[in-house]
Design a protein around this motif. Structure first.
Motif, PDB file in Angstrom:
ATOM      1  N   THR A   1       0.619  -1.425   0.226  1.00 11.40           N
ATOM      2  CA  THR A   1       0.099  -0.026  -0.058  1.00 11.40           C
ATOM      3  C   THR A   1       0.956   1.301  -0.049  1.00 11.40           C
ATOM      4  N   PHE A   2       2.256   1.347   0.445  1.00 11.30           N
ATOM      5  CA  PHE A   2       3.010   2.529   0.760  1.00 11.30           C
ATOM      6  C   PHE A   2       2.375   3.425   1.374  1.00 11.30           C
ATOM      7  N   SER A   3       1.586   2.857   2.512  1.00 12.66           N
ATOM      8  CA  SER A   3       0.839   3.825   3.561  1.00 12.66           C
ATOM      9  C   SER A   3       1.728   4.448   4.485  1.00 12.66           C
ATOM     10  N   ASP A   4       3.100   3.868   4.581  1.00 11.57           N
ATOM     11  CA  ASP A   4       4.321   4.447   5.680  1.00 11.57           C
ATOM     12  C   ASP A   4       4.578   5.582   4.813  1.00 11.57           C
ATOM     13  N   PHE A   5       4.793   5.588   3.671  1.00 10.90           N
ATOM     14  CA  PHE A   5       5.371   6.715   3.111  1.00 10.90           C
ATOM     15  C   PHE A   5       4.388   8.088   2.998  1.00 10.90           C
ATOM     16  N   TYR A   6       3.094   7.768   2.842  1.00  8.75           N
ATOM     17  CA  TYR A   6       2.011   8.886   2.799  1.00  8.75           C
ATOM     18  C   TYR A   6       1.424   9.374   4.343  1.00  8.75           C
ATOM     19  N   GLN A   7       2.229   8.782   5.283  1.00  4.77           N
ATOM     20  CA  GLN A   7       1.866   9.505   6.600  1.00  4.77           C
ATOM     21  C   GLN A   7       2.289  10.768   6.769  1.00  4.77           C
ATOM     22  N   ILE A   8       1.290  11.660   6.958  1.00  7.38           N
ATOM     23  CA  ILE A   8       1.647  13.226   7.026  1.00  7.38           C
ATOM     24  C   ILE A   8       1.875  13.603   8.769  1.00  7.38           C
ATOM     25  N   ASN A   9       2.890  13.850   9.266  1.00  7.71           N
ATOM     26  CA  ASN A   9       3.324  14.524  10.188  1.00  7.71           C
ATOM     27  C   ASN A   9       3.343  13.128  11.243  1.00  7.71           C
ATOM     28  N   SER A  10       3.758  12.125  10.850  1.00  7.38           N
ATOM     29  CA  SER A  10       4.129  11.068  11.540  1.00  7.38           C
ATOM     30  C   SER A  10       5.739  10.699  11.714  1.00  7.38           C
ATOM     31  N   GLU A  11       5.945   9.959  12.771  1.00  7.58           N
ATOM     32  CA  GLU A  11       7.588   9.643  12.621  1.00  7.58           C
ATOM     33  C   GLU A  11       7.737   8.417  11.831  1.00  7.58           C
ATOM     34  N   LEU A  12       6.547   7.796  11.394  1.00  5.89           N
ATOM     35  CA  LEU A  12       6.838   6.693  10.246  1.00  5.89           C
ATOM     36  C   LEU A  12       7.419   7.179   8.966  1.00  5.89           C
ATOM     37  N   LYS A  13       8.348   6.363   8.421  1.00 11.42           N
ATOM     38  CA  LYS A  13       8.967   6.546   7.346  1.00 11.42           C
ATOM     39  C   LYS A  13       9.170   5.320   6.227  1.00 11.42           C
ATOM     40  N   SER A  14       9.164   5.694   4.977  1.00 11.42           N
ATOM     41  CA  SER A  14       9.117   4.425   4.222  1.00 11.42           C
ATOM     42  C   SER A  14      10.511   3.669   4.449  1.00 11.42           C
ATOM     43  N   ILE A  15      10.430   2.382   3.914  1.00  4.23           N
ATOM     44  CA  ILE A  15      11.853   1.729   3.982  1.00  4.23           C
ATOM     45  C   ILE A  15      12.591   2.019   2.984  1.00  4.23           C
ATOM     46  N   PHE A  16      12.519   2.871   1.964  1.00  6.53           N
ATOM     47  CA  PHE A  16      13.424   3.333   1.064  1.00  6.53           C
ATOM     48  C   PHE A  16      13.820   4.920   1.519  1.00  6.53           C
ATOM     49  N   GLN A  17      13.186   5.534   2.333  1.00  7.33           N
ATOM     50  CA  GLN A  17      13.621   6.765   2.733  1.00  7.33           C
ATOM     51  C   GLN A  17      15.134   6.550   3.802  1.00  7.33           C
ATOM     52  N   ALA A  18      16.124   7.239   3.265  1.00  2.63           N
ATOM     53  CA  ALA A  18      17.515   6.891   3.955  1.00  2.63           C
ATOM     54  C   ALA A  18      17.799   7.726   5.083  1.00  2.63           C
ATOM     55  N   GLY A  19      16.924   9.059   5.055  1.00  2.00           N
ATOM     56  CA  GLY A  19      17.523   9.683   6.187  1.00  2.00           C
ATOM     57  C   GLY A  19      16.923  11.274   5.931  1.00  2.00           C
ATOM     58  N   ARG A  20      17.804  12.332   6.571  1.00  2.00           N
ATOM     59  CA  ARG A  20      17.429  13.709   6.215  1.00  2.00           C
ATOM     60  C   ARG A  20      18.531  14.559   5.663  1.00  2.00           C
ATOM     61  N   LEU A  21      18.319  15.439   4.951  1.00  2.00           N
ATOM     62  CA  LEU A  21      19.450  16.112   4.345  1.00  2.00           C
ATOM     63  C   LEU A  21      19.023  17.619   4.818  1.00  2.00           C
ATOM     64  N   PHE A  22      20.050  18.221   5.675  1.00  2.00           N
ATOM     65  CA  PHE A  22      19.887  19.742   6.010  1.00  2.00           C
ATOM     66  C   PHE A  22      20.751  20.300   5.234  1.00  2.00           C
ATOM     67  N   ILE A  23      20.098  21.561   4.388  1.00  2.00           N
ATOM     68  CA  ILE A  23      20.870  22.184   3.395  1.00  2.00           C
ATOM     69  C   ILE A  23      20.129  23.498   3.099  1.00  2.00           C
ATOM     70  N   ASP A  24      20.780  24.663   2.944  1.00  2.00           N
ATOM     71  CA  ASP A  24      20.218  25.841   2.680  1.00  2.00           C
ATOM     72  C   ASP A  24      18.813  26.295   3.511  1.00  2.00           C
ATOM     73  N   GLN A  25      18.922  25.997   4.783  1.00  2.00           N
ATOM     74  CA  GLN A  25      17.869  26.464   5.817  1.00  2.00           C
ATOM     75  C   GLN A  25      16.774  25.644   5.292  1.00  2.00           C
ATOM     76  N   ARG A  26      16.765  24.399   5.197  1.00  2.00           N
ATOM     77  CA  ARG A  26      15.644  23.808   5.055  1.00  2.00           C
ATOM     78  C   ARG A  26      16.068  21.881   5.251  1.00  2.00           C
ATOM     79  N   GLU A  27      15.036  21.102   5.623  1.00  2.00           N
ATOM     80  CA  GLU A  27      15.120  19.799   5.731  1.00  2.00           C
ATOM     81  C   GLU A  27      14.475  18.986   4.776  1.00  2.00           C
ATOM     82  N   CYS A  28      15.121  18.154   4.060  1.00  2.00           N
ATOM     83  CA  CYS A  28      14.738  17.181   3.044  1.00  2.00           C
ATOM     84  C   CYS A  28      14.602  15.936   3.590  1.00  2.00           C
ATOM     85  N   ASP A  29      13.213  15.385   3.802  1.00  2.00           N
ATOM     86  CA  ASP A  29      13.059  14.187   4.505  1.00  2.00           C
ATOM     87  C   ASP A  29      13.044  12.880   3.289  1.00  2.00           C
TER      88      ASP A  29
END
Length: 745
Positions: free
Chosen positions: A406-434
């Motif tokens: 279903t990919f439901s973990d990926f489409y969770q808004i404002n949740s700590e759940l992350k999809s298994i293909f999301q490797a982490g977070r990039l901080f660059i130019d005053q933004r956080e890319c999830d």
């Protein structure tokens, strides 16, 4: 084939696509009946995901590196047989109550019995088993003498003789690690040991039939002979030359000039030079003295030769001839052949008497019997492995399905759940890319990533502490990108919290928002103007530098070519007369162009002023839409088509459905920095325009607008008509001409 399941599926809208809803254990249990066309994923890699690797390995049934639908279905069907009810699967617990295991199926009974065996081996008295209990196989089998892996340890043997042989095999042949974690041996090692032992014993016994000229010292004697053989041959040649001509003796022994060259040096450091001198003093009789003084460089080697061979073959003699010397080498021929046929070198270091005793005891069969006894426990041991598999799938199957079906973990808004293909977070130019994905094959990303319609920044990430390096694709879905460029640095945090130095190496540009698209044409125009101004300024600077250089060069030439005293000065080049007609023509053309442009602008301004106020607004909006509309339309179309599938496809996924990242969802994947509005004075800010100067600007602008409206009589409706004082009286009406009398007939 079409879905013929009678199960009443629940559906939901996720990511702009209708998908199956998995909420209960019954939903999981019936997944094998679901039409495969309704699965979001058909295959995914089993490596490089943010998921328990052991669970992924269990799901990858054939071990080919990809988890396919049929393998997921096989895991679910197996769980259905092991569990009484699938409802417990949604708990994602690492602890299993043994009462939940189905004892009515063979699979369930095997898992249950093995779970009880594990608890017994661990000396735990409880009716539940955890993932921690099943994970450490070494601890589970620590007390087991036989565990089905075909490996026995010293503890497996019940006699000291067998224990001793097992230890010898481990020491001389090699070892295999038992499931208990101890060193042991398997069938192959046993077979190799006894083969090596038999071969070595047979070879060693063959020495009695072979001439071993110097007994146990034969090997050392051969080495001593080979070490000095060439030097002795050189000695005999020199002696023959002396016998041929005695006058050559001084030059064949130690040349005086060479000896004089090293006489003042430390001779212990000149051994290489001294070793080239003859072995001993030359003799015209061509005999090798056995007790004479020997060249210091060869003294030790000759002493070994003498003690091992010469004192044995020529005992009591003071010298030997060349013929006698030549009788030594043939003695080693049979020995060399015997050594070439040597076998069983691995057990050579075992005392021969002990080795013979081991062969005579013939305990090979006893050791192989222990191996068979261990293998008899194979089914039980594999069932213990099945318990570990069960514990992993029991905990992880539900979250895995949320990322696979279903990919439901990926489409969770404002949740700590992350999809298994999301490797982490990039901080660059005053933004956080999830939305950051590990790149496994950059070539495939180059081929397909642009189809995603997303703004992607590829980054090389380095962790100096771990010594690791990886590449990620970071999707930027909000904010401006003027400061995002190749070479820009940031920090990437993986899912375990490790920090990596990130550097952008490539960018795939696509719209980020409609708002950004609105301003894009103006920013491009401003950039173009800035570039043209820079080019113009650079061109003028180059022209000025060239002109100055030419003038300096001209001045230098004049100084160096000053005519001699009394000489006539060189005729100066005639200056061109000023062409006033041409000058006026140029300025007339410029004036006409400026006038035309001014007239056009004035006409446009007058037409704009002649419009009613609502018409002015429509014109302004129309102009803005004419400029920004195409860019906004293209951005809107691309933003609606942003799709994760091409990115995942480049990483080896087989995506079976759209995975859209629309505008609303995209805004949650990139978080911008937010600062409070401060009413404080910046001490380093540029000095602003004084208030009175701003007031003058405002008055002038408002006055210009008022004058334009007033003098065009646009304020008449507000009681401010424009009268320039040149109003003329209306002309009298023209009198009607008198009617003409009809012509007389």
């Amino acid at each position: 084939m079409e879905n013929k399941s009678s199960y009443k599926w629940k559906y939901t809208k996720i990511g702009g696509v209708t998908r199956i809803s998995i909420e209960t254990g019954e939903d999981i249990a019936h997944l094998p009946e679901l039409d495969q066309k309704q699965w979001t994923v058909l295959s995914c890699p089993s490596k490089g995901l943010e998921f328990d690797q052991k669970t992924l390995d269990y799901l990858d049934g054939d071990g080919d590196g990809h988890i396919r639908v049929n393998e997921v279905i096989a895991a679910i069907e197996w769980l259905n047989k092991v569990l009484k009810s699938p409802d417990t699967l949604t708990q994602t617990s690492s602890v299993i109550n043994l009462d939940d295991i189905n004892m009515d199926t063979d699979e369930g009974r095997k898992v249950y019995n093995s779970a009880k065996q594990i608890l017994a081996n661990l000396k735990l008295e409880k009716n539940e088993i955890s993932l921690d209990d099943t994970a450490d196989s070494t601890k589970i089998f620590a007390e087991s003498l036989f565990n089905g892996d075909g490996i026995i340890t010293e503890a497996s043997a019940d006699s000291d003789d067998l224990k001793k042989v097992i230890a010898l095999i481990i020491d001389k042949i090699g070892k295999a690690t038992d499931r208990s974690g101890k060193d042991g041996i398997n069938k192959d090692l046993i077979e190799e040991f006894y083969t090596e032992a038999a071969d070595f014993a047979a070879w060693k016994n063959g020495a009695e039939a072979v001439a071993v000229p110097y007994g146990d010292n034969t090997a050392a004697a051969k080495d001593a002979f080979c070490a000095i053989k060439d030097k002795v041959a050189d000695y005999f040649i020199r002696c023959k030359l002396v016998a041929l001509d005695g006058d050559t003796c001084p030059s064949l022994e130690i040349p005086k000039d060479k000896l004089a060259a090293i006489a003042d040096k430390n001779l212990s450091e000149e051994i290489s030079e001294i070793s080239a001198y003859p072995l001993t003093r030359l003799s015209d009789k061509a005999v090798l003295p056995l007790n004479a003084n020997i060249n210091p460089a060869w003294e030790a080697k000759f002493a070994a030769l003498k003690s091992l061979i010469l004192d044995v073959d020529f005992a009591g003699k003071d010298s030997i001839s060349e013929a006698e010397w030549n009788t030594i080498e043939p003695k080693f021929a049979a020995y060399e052949k015997w050594m070439a046929d040597k076998k069983g070198a691995k057990v050579e270091s075992i005392d021969m008497a002990e080795l013979k005793a081991i062969l005579e005891a013939n305990q090979k069969d006893a050791l192989l019997a222990l191996i068979e006894k261990d293998l008899a426990e194979k089914d039980n041991a594999e069932s213990i492995d099945a318990v570990n598999k069960f514990a992993h799938l029991y905990r992880d199957i539900y979250p895995f399905l949320r990322n696979y079906v279903t990919f439901s973990d990926f489409y969770q808004i404002n949740s700590e759940l992350k999809s298994i293909f999301q490797a982490g977070r990039l901080f660059i130019d005053q933004r956080e890319c999830d939305l950051c994905i590990k790149v496994s094959d950059m070539g495939k990303h180059n081929a397909t990533a642009a189809l995603s319609n997303m703004y992607i920044a590829y980054c090389d990430c380095v962790n100096t502490k771990k010594g690791g390096k990886m590449t990620i694709a970071a999707v930027i879905t909000d904010g401006d990108v003027e400061n995002i460029a190749v070479g820009k640095n940031g920090i990437f945090y993986d899912r375990q919290g490790n920090d990596w130095d990130a550097t952008i190496t490539k960018i795939i540009e696509n719209p980020i928002s409609v708002r950004q698209a609105f301003w894009s044409p103006y920013k491009k125009l401003a950039k173009l103007v800035e570039e043209q101004i820079n080019k113009f300024a650079a061109s003028k600077e180059a022209d000025m530098n060239k002109s100055m250089t030419e003038k300096v060069s001209e001045s230098s030439t004049k100084l160096t070519t000053t005519p001699a005293e009394g000489a006539a000065p060189a005729a100066a080049a005639p200056e061109k007369p000023f062409d006033i007609a041409k000058f006026c023509g140029i300025f007339a053309a410029i004036g006409l162009a400026i006038g035309a442009i001014g007239a056009a602008l004035a006409a446009m301004a007058k037409a704009f002023i002649d419009l009613p106020w609502w018409g002015m607004i429509i014109v302004i909006v129309g102009v803005l839409m004419l400029i920004s509309g195409p860019s906004m339309l293209v951005a809107y179309m691309k933003l609606r088509r942003r799709n994760m599938s091409p990115l995942l496809n480049a990483n080896g996924w087989a995506i079976n459905a759209h995975t859209f990242v629309n505008i609303t969802f995209g805004a949650t994947l990139t978080k911008l920095a937010k600062f409070p509005i401060l009413n404080v004075k910046d001490p380093l800010a540029d000095k602003g325009t004084p208030w009175w100067q701003k007031a003058i600007y405002i008055v002038v602008i408002l006055g210009a607008i008022f004058a334009a409206l007033y003098f065009n009589n646009k304020l008449e409706r507000f009681g401010l008509p424009y009268d320039n004082g040149a109003t003329e009286a209306p002309a009298p009406a023209a009198e009607a001409p008198a009617a003409e009398a009809p012509a007389a007939e």
